[in-house]
Scaffold this active site. Structure first.
Site, PDB file in Angstrom:
ATOM      1  N   GLU A  31      -7.425   8.950  -8.474  1.00  0.00           N
ATOM      2  CA  GLU A  31      -7.685   7.447  -8.260  1.00  0.00           C
ATOM      3  C   GLU A  31      -9.177   7.285  -8.158  1.00  0.00           C
ATOM      4  OE1 GLU A  31      -6.002   4.981  -8.384  1.00  0.00           O
ATOM      5  OE2 GLU A  31      -4.183   5.727  -8.799  1.00  0.00           O
ATOM      6  N   TYR A 114      -7.375  -0.925  -2.451  1.00  0.00           N
ATOM      7  CA  TYR A 114      -6.643  -0.399  -3.624  1.00  0.00           C
ATOM      8  C   TYR A 114      -6.282   1.064  -3.607  1.00  0.00           C
ATOM      9  CZ  TYR A 114      -5.942   1.578  -7.873  1.00  0.00           C
ATOM     10  OH  TYR A 114      -5.528   2.559  -9.150  1.00  0.00           O
ATOM     11  N   ASP A 132      -5.418  -3.578  -8.786  1.00  0.00           N
ATOM     12  CA  ASP A 132      -6.715  -3.310  -9.428  1.00  0.00           C
ATOM     13  C   ASP A 132      -6.966  -4.235 -10.527  1.00  0.00           C
ATOM     14  OD1 ASP A 132      -4.881  -2.405 -11.282  1.00  0.00           O
ATOM     15  OD2 ASP A 132      -5.691  -0.551 -11.684  1.00  0.00           O
TER      16      ASP A 132
END
Length: 352
Positions: A31, A114, A132
């Site tokens: 991520e 997020y 996102d």
């Protein structure tokens, strides 16, 4: 909507390594690396990091310069510094066990709403919707939302909408699916609407306004900066300095440089170096201009001049500079701008 989305995802999802695990450390790696980075570009970095550091503890025990070197070329180096700081915190305060809940994850450096939602849902199946860039695009087009996604109001509105549409029984698959739809089908330009599983209920498809959504008002001004570099060669050694200011490339190394409001010629460069306590005996040196380059960052445009200065008498530089052999430069993390310069085969001979 959920059933069609999940079915499409199961039939069309890309085969990516971080989708085959619920290990929060591995998911976190992916991520952070994929923030501001395309999957195609980020995948080799992900593999390199996971090969170098099998666990969060190994990551924490690594030297920061080593981490920055592995990160070199990805940009946004604060991500790498925050990752290392977070790894150290987890090693010291969490006994090396990576948190999995949104409430704990959001406390960690470099992890925003997020990323916390992504890790919590993918690793722990916690019902937290991710929002996102891909999700903003899908939601705005699907629901016909014209609110600016950069605004505070927009962020709140899209967060509420994402959580309303979330499959709370299977949030991991749902979040992955909507993100994948944005990446593969609902693209910024030329979305493949005819292949979209949600096209029969999509506002933008029905009203032919795909290119108008999402609304994103740009207010950022691009700053122009001028960097004047010198590769000072003395007896097959060069000089580098670590950037320690709160600025771009914090923690990376670079050649002697002065920033000005323009690109400098040889005479002005030597004068500016003197003003910055870098003294070079011009009677015993050869100065050669070797080129210039332009480097685009998100909010800045950098114009750089490069000179090679060959000294037969030792230059006088502040103690903050390191004197290293040419082949030792590969051990230091440097900005992409400089990496491009020294990696240019045509310049290799003239540089060194």
């Amino acid at each position: 909507m959920q059933q069609k989305l999940h079915q499409w995802y199961n039939e069309n999802k890309r085969d990516l390594p971080w989708r085959k695990t619920t290990n929060p450390y591995i998911i976190w790696l992916s991520e952070i690396i994929l923030q501001q980075t395309r999957v195609e570009q980020g995948l080799p970095y992900f593999n390199n990091f996971l090969n170098a550091y099998k666990s969060i503890t190994e990551f924490a025990n690594a030297d920061l310069n080593e981490v920055l070197k592995l990160w070199q070329g990805l940009g946004y180096y604060s991500r790498a510094r925050n990752m290392h700081a977070t790894a150290v915190l987890i090693r010291d305060n969490y006994h090396g066990i990576f948190p999995q809940t949104y409430a704990e994850l959001i406390k960690l450096k470099g992890i925003g709403p997020y990323t916390a939602a992504a890790i919590a849902s993918f690793a722990n199946n916690e019902p937290k919707a991710v929002v996102d860039g891909n999700v903003y695009r899908v939601l705005s087009r699907f629901a016909g939302v014209y609110t600016d996604i950069n605004s505070t109001e927009g962020k709140k509105e899209f967060a509420i909408l994402a959580n309303e549409l979330l499959d709370t029984k299977n949030p991991a698959t749902h979040n992955q699916a909507i993100m994948e739809l944005g990446a593969l089908i609902c693209k910024p330009q030329n979305p493949n609407c005819l292949e979209c599983p949600l096209n029969n209920a999509c506002y933008a498809f029905e009203h032919k306004v795909q290119q108008q959504l999402p609304v994103k008002i740009k207010t950022v001004k691009i700053k122009q900066r001028y960097f004047n570099y010198a590769i000072i060669n003395y007896k097959n050694s060069i000089f580098i300095k670590q950037r320690t200011e709160k600025d771009i490339w914090h923690g990376l190394f670079e050649f002697p440089m002065v920033e000005n409001n323009k690109l400098l010629n040889e005479t002005d460069l030597i004068h500016e170096f003197g003003e910055n306590n870098i003294f070079i005996d011009t009677k015993t040196t050869q100065i050669e201009w070797i080129g210039n380059d332009k480097h685009q960052l998100t909010h800045q445009t950098l114009y750089a001049n490069f000179y090679k200065i060959t000294c037969s008498k030792a230059p006088q530089l502040p103690a903050t500079f390191l004197k290293i052999k040419l082949d030792e430069l590969q051990n230091y993390a440097i900005p992409r701008l400089l990496d491009k310069l020294i990696s240019n085969d045509k310049l290799q001979q003239s540089l060194f």
